[in-house]
Structures are given as structure tokens and as C-alpha cells.
Design a protein around this motif. Structure first.
Motif, PDB file in Angstrom:
ATOM      1  N   MET A   1      80.077  81.874  18.594  1.00 38.15           N
ATOM      2  CA  MET A   1      81.099  81.807  17.547  1.00 38.15           C
ATOM      3  C   MET A   1      82.317  82.634  17.947  1.00 38.15           C
ATOM      4  SD  MET A   1      80.060  79.892  15.097  1.00 38.15           S
ATOM      5  CE  MET A   1      78.995  78.845  16.058  1.00 38.15           C
ATOM      6  N   ALA A   2      83.461  82.094  17.703  1.00 42.55           N
ATOM      7  CA  ALA A   2      84.688  82.785  18.077  1.00 42.55           C
ATOM      8  C   ALA A   2      84.880  84.044  17.220  1.00 42.55           C
ATOM      9  CB  ALA A   2      85.883  81.868  17.912  1.00 42.55           C
ATOM     10  N   GLN A   3      84.615  83.892  15.916  1.00 39.27           N
ATOM     11  CA  GLN A   3      84.774  85.026  15.019  1.00 39.27           C
ATOM     12  C   GLN A   3      83.421  85.292  14.380  1.00 39.27           C
ATOM     13  OE1 GLN A   3      87.869  82.693  12.915  1.00 39.27           O
ATOM     14  NE2 GLN A   3      88.727  84.687  12.521  1.00 39.27           N
ATOM     15  N   GLU A   4      83.035  86.521  14.356  1.00 33.94           N
ATOM     16  CA  GLU A   4      81.759  86.854  13.723  1.00 33.94           C
ATOM     17  C   GLU A   4      82.046  87.410  12.338  1.00 33.94           C
ATOM     18  OE1 GLU A   4      77.967  89.629  14.696  1.00 33.94           O
ATOM     19  OE2 GLU A   4      78.842  88.501  16.350  1.00 33.94           O
ATOM     20  N   ALA A   5      81.933  86.547  11.343  1.00 33.35           N
ATOM     21  CA  ALA A   5      82.312  86.930   9.988  1.00 33.35           C
ATOM     22  C   ALA A   5      81.247  87.802   9.338  1.00 33.35           C
ATOM     23  CB  ALA A   5      82.565  85.688   9.156  1.00 33.35           C
ATOM     24  N   CYS A   6      79.975  87.551   9.652  1.00 36.81           N
ATOM     25  CA  CYS A   6      78.872  88.340   9.113  1.00 36.81           C
ATOM     26  C   CYS A   6      77.678  88.122  10.030  1.00 36.81           C
ATOM     27  CB  CYS A   6      78.540  87.946   7.674  1.00 36.81           C
ATOM     28  SG  CYS A   6      77.758  86.337   7.563  1.00 36.81           S
ATOM     29  N   SER A   7      76.592  88.853   9.791  1.00 39.11           N
ATOM     30  CA  SER A   7      75.443  88.764  10.692  1.00 39.11           C
ATOM     31  C   SER A   7      74.790  87.385  10.654  1.00 39.11           C
ATOM     32  CB  SER A   7      74.428  89.847  10.346  1.00 39.11           C
ATOM     33  OG  SER A   7      73.984  89.680   9.018  1.00 39.11           O
ATOM     34  N   HIS A   8      74.823  86.732   9.492  1.00 43.47           N
ATOM     35  CA  HIS A   8      74.213  85.401   9.388  1.00 43.47           C
ATOM     36  C   HIS A   8      74.967  84.394  10.255  1.00 43.47           C
ATOM     37  CE1 HIS A   8      73.494  87.393   5.428  1.00 43.47           C
ATOM     38  NE2 HIS A   8      72.257  87.060   5.736  1.00 43.47           N
ATOM     39  N   ILE A   9      76.283  84.416  10.129  1.00 42.50           N
ATOM     40  CA  ILE A   9      77.109  83.493  10.919  1.00 42.50           C
ATOM     41  C   ILE A   9      77.022  83.877  12.394  1.00 42.50           C
ATOM     42  CG2 ILE A   9      79.509  82.815  11.378  1.00 42.50           C
ATOM     43  CD1 ILE A   9      79.930  82.848   8.298  1.00 42.50           C
ATOM     44  N   GLY A  10      77.006  85.168  12.671  1.00 42.13           N
ATOM     45  CA  GLY A  10      76.903  85.625  14.054  1.00 42.13           C
ATOM     46  C   GLY A  10      75.602  85.211  14.721  1.00 42.13           C
ATOM     47  N   ALA A  11      74.555  85.001  13.902  1.00 42.33           N
ATOM     48  CA  ALA A  11      73.246  84.657  14.453  1.00 42.33           C
ATOM     49  C   ALA A  11      73.129  83.172  14.797  1.00 42.33           C
ATOM     50  CB  ALA A  11      72.152  85.022  13.454  1.00 42.33           C
ATOM     51  N   ILE A  12      74.104  82.378  14.381  1.00 42.34           N
ATOM     52  CA  ILE A  12      74.032  80.931  14.649  1.00 42.34           C
ATOM     53  C   ILE A  12      74.493  80.653  16.068  1.00 42.34           C
ATOM     54  CG2 ILE A  12      75.003  78.677  14.024  1.00 42.34           C
ATOM     55  CD1 ILE A  12      75.114  79.745  11.137  1.00 42.34           C
ATOM     56  N   THR A  13      73.605  80.057  16.838  1.00 39.27           N
ATOM     57  CA  THR A  13      73.954  79.768  18.225  1.00 39.27           C
ATOM     58  C   THR A  13      74.222  78.280  18.443  1.00 39.27           C
ATOM     59  OG1 THR A  13      71.603  79.670  18.737  1.00 39.27           O
ATOM     60  CG2 THR A  13      72.732  81.745  19.191  1.00 39.27           C
ATOM     61  N   SER A  14      73.558  77.429  17.659  1.00 39.04           N
ATOM     62  CA  SER A  14      73.865  76.004  17.774  1.00 39.04           C
ATOM     63  C   SER A  14      73.979  75.423  16.377  1.00 39.04           C
ATOM     64  CB  SER A  14      72.795  75.275  18.579  1.00 39.04           C
ATOM     65  OG  SER A  14      71.566  75.337  17.902  1.00 39.04           O
ATOM     66  N   LEU A  15      75.020  74.652  16.167  1.00 38.78           N
ATOM     67  CA  LEU A  15      75.296  74.117  14.843  1.00 38.78           C
ATOM     68  C   LEU A  15      74.393  72.938  14.527  1.00 38.78           C
ATOM     69  CD1 LEU A  15      79.125  74.271  15.043  1.00 38.78           C
ATOM     70  CD2 LEU A  15      77.759  75.362  13.289  1.00 38.78           C
ATOM     71  N   LYS A  16      74.007  72.869  13.266  1.00 38.52           N
ATOM     72  CA  LYS A  16      73.298  71.693  12.781  1.00 38.52           C
ATOM     73  C   LYS A  16      74.324  70.731  12.196  1.00 38.52           C
ATOM     74  CE  LYS A  16      68.753  73.597  11.730  1.00 38.52           C
ATOM     75  NZ  LYS A  16      68.866  74.807  12.564  1.00 38.52           N
ATOM     76  N   HIS A  17      74.256  69.513  12.633  1.00 33.65           N
ATOM     77  CA  HIS A  17      75.192  68.496  12.146  1.00 33.65           C
ATOM     78  C   HIS A  17      74.466  67.559  11.185  1.00 33.65           C
ATOM     79  CE1 HIS A  17      78.331  69.799  14.838  1.00 33.65           C
ATOM     80  NE2 HIS A  17      77.433  69.873  15.800  1.00 33.65           N
ATOM     81  N   PRO A  18      75.199  66.903  10.300  1.00 33.60           N
ATOM     82  CA  PRO A  18      74.535  66.013   9.336  1.00 33.60           C
ATOM     83  C   PRO A  18      73.817  64.865  10.029  1.00 33.60           C
ATOM     84  CG  PRO A  18      76.915  65.743   9.263  1.00 33.60           C
ATOM     85  CD  PRO A  18      76.651  66.932  10.125  1.00 33.60           C
ATOM     86  N   LYS A  19      72.594  64.598   9.589  1.00 32.51           N
ATOM     87  CA  LYS A  19      71.855  63.456  10.133  1.00 32.51           C
ATOM     88  C   LYS A  19      72.413  62.177   9.546  1.00 32.51           C
ATOM     89  CE  LYS A  19      67.654  66.234  10.263  1.00 32.51           C
ATOM     90  NZ  LYS A  19      68.058  67.138   9.153  1.00 32.51           N
ATOM     91  N   ARG A  20      72.725  62.246   8.256  1.00 32.04           N
ATOM     92  CA  ARG A  20      73.344  61.112   7.574  1.00 32.04           C
ATOM     93  C   ARG A  20      74.503  61.662   6.772  1.00 32.04           C
ATOM     94  NH1 ARG A  20      68.592  57.198   5.637  1.00 32.04           N
ATOM     95  NH2 ARG A  20      70.429  56.077   4.964  1.00 32.04           N
ATOM     96  N   ARG A  21      75.562  60.891   6.656  1.00 34.80           N
ATOM     97  CA  ARG A  21      76.730  61.364   5.929  1.00 34.80           C
ATOM     98  C   ARG A  21      76.590  61.035   4.444  1.00 34.80           C
ATOM     99  NH1 ARG A  21      80.177  63.399   9.399  1.00 34.80           N
ATOM    100  NH2 ARG A  21      81.659  63.670   7.740  1.00 34.80           N
TER     101      ARG A  21
END
Ligand code: ZN
Ligand code: ZN
Ligand code: ZN
Length: 89
Positions: A1-21
Motif C-alpha cells: 500500500m502506498a499510504q498506510e492509513a491504519c494497521s488494518h489497511i497496512g496489513a492488506i497485501t493483496s486486494l480482494k476484488h468483487p466476484k460478481r458486480r
């Protein structure tokens, strides 16, 4: 992540994308939604706070899953409920 807004966001290494819209919960009750968000803990895609049923926020509160990402095309951001933190990526 470019900006680490909080520890939860900082802990995300790969994004989950919607399976269905579509909002998984609105589909069940034949409701309408405005925008879609994807839970970054379990991958559920649910509707935003502009939608009548606000399923993403309800899911965050009931499940304790802290971070959602926008599931809208062209939007690249994450939001953490417990920290009220927002980050673009
Ligand atoms: Zn957080
Ligand atoms: Zn919904
Ligand atoms: Zn979740």
C-alpha cells in the motif's frame, strides 16, 4: 500500500476484488443498491451507505471485518470502519 492509513489497511497485501458486480444481500431480497464495496476479510461484495440497505456497513459491524474496498470501476480506495481511515492505492 502506498499510504498506510491504519494497521488494518497496512496489513492488506493483496486486494480482494468483487466476484460478481452485485450486492449479495440485496440480490436475496430483490433490493436496489447504489455503489458496491468488497470486504477485504472475506471477499463479500455488498452495498454502500448511499444504498437503502447499507449492507457493507451492517456486515462490518456484525462480522467485525474492518476494511472494505470500493468495487466500483475506476475507484481505487480502501476504508477501515474501526479507525474511520481512508486510503487510496
Ligand atoms: Zn484500521
Ligand atoms: Zn445490499
Ligand atoms: Zn467480511
Amino acid at each position: 500500500m502506498a499510504q498506510e492509513a491504519c494497521s488494518h489497511i497496512g496489513a492488506i497485501t493483496s486486494l480482494k476484488h468483487p466476484k460478481r458486480r452485485e450486492c449479495e444481500e440485496c440480490v436475496k431480497i430483490d433490493a436496489q443498491w447504489v455503489h458496491l464495496r468488497t470486504c477485504q476479510t472475506c471477499g463479500a461484495t455488498l452495498c454502500c451507505d448511499d444504498s437503502p440497505n447499507r449492507h457493507a456497513t451492517k456486515h462490518a459491524h456484525t462480522s467485525g471485518h474492518p476494511v472494505i474496498a470500493s468495487a466500483e470501476a475506476g475507484e481505487r480506495w480502501l476504508y477501515c470502519y474501526p479507525d474511520d481511515a481512508f486510503a487510496e492505492y
